[in-house]
Design a protein around this motif. Sequence first.
Motif: not given
Length: 283
Positions: A89-92, A148-151, A247-250
């Motif tokens: 899993l990847r946190l976006l 999980l952390q954002v990249d 990006g997804m966080e923005a």
Amino acid sequence: MDRLARILIVAGGLAAVAWCGVGFAYRLLLVSLPVAVTDSGSVEAAAVVTPSSQGGEVDVAVILDRDMFRSAAPVAKAPKRPERRDIGLRLLGTVLGADPASSRAIILEERTRRQGLYQIGDRIAGAVVVNILARKVVLRLGERLVELQVDNAPAPSPVAPPPGPATSAAAGLSAGTEVISVSRHRVSNAIKMAGRILGSLKVTPYEENGVPQGLRISGLKVGSFLHQMGLRNRDVILEVNGEPLTGMEAAAQLFAKYRDSDEATVTVLRRGERKQIHYRIRR
């Protein structure tokens, strides 16, 4: 009858002997205690406990303090710390609400390349979301806690408050801007279904010369809410009200910022040309 009486007498005598033996052993244990080590590290003789001359009572406080019979309450274990590990899993990104129940996490399942919007209590790939924080999320996977952390990309700059009544997102619209009017009720329903909407889409970063420029969308179905809002497959969303979508966080932060606004302008790149879509939200 005599035989029964003899049995009772013998049993009573054995009980009396046993009682006396236990009492003697107990008092013998109390008569002498080993030395005790003080907090400062010095050795002192432990207090000697002897039977009282009145009533034969003994002071059991020393035994209780020493916990000779292991009766003290167990020491509470420290809570488990989440571990970082690859679980596919990847946190976006994360969107923090006014309370934990309203916070959301954007998570990508790498095997299926499906992404969705999750809240505390939701399940994904056998794990359960237990906490959502800024740029990280905690999942429970069996008996383990996984974080999980954002990249490790630079965090987007804090967004400013939405424009007030004196400022309009429609100001400075270019010629050819598509204007779409939609009711607040419909927007609210779409927000509630955000997890399902995101789950049916594929959103990938779009870069130019290695620099993030926006988000490309695909998997958009004809007639879906986003299709009716003017978006098309392969569109690259570049800006919202002039603020870049890096990006997804923005995207998550801009969504939280403008979700209650009455209007917004989205800039997209479509077949190499920039295009603006202006939304007016009816009350």
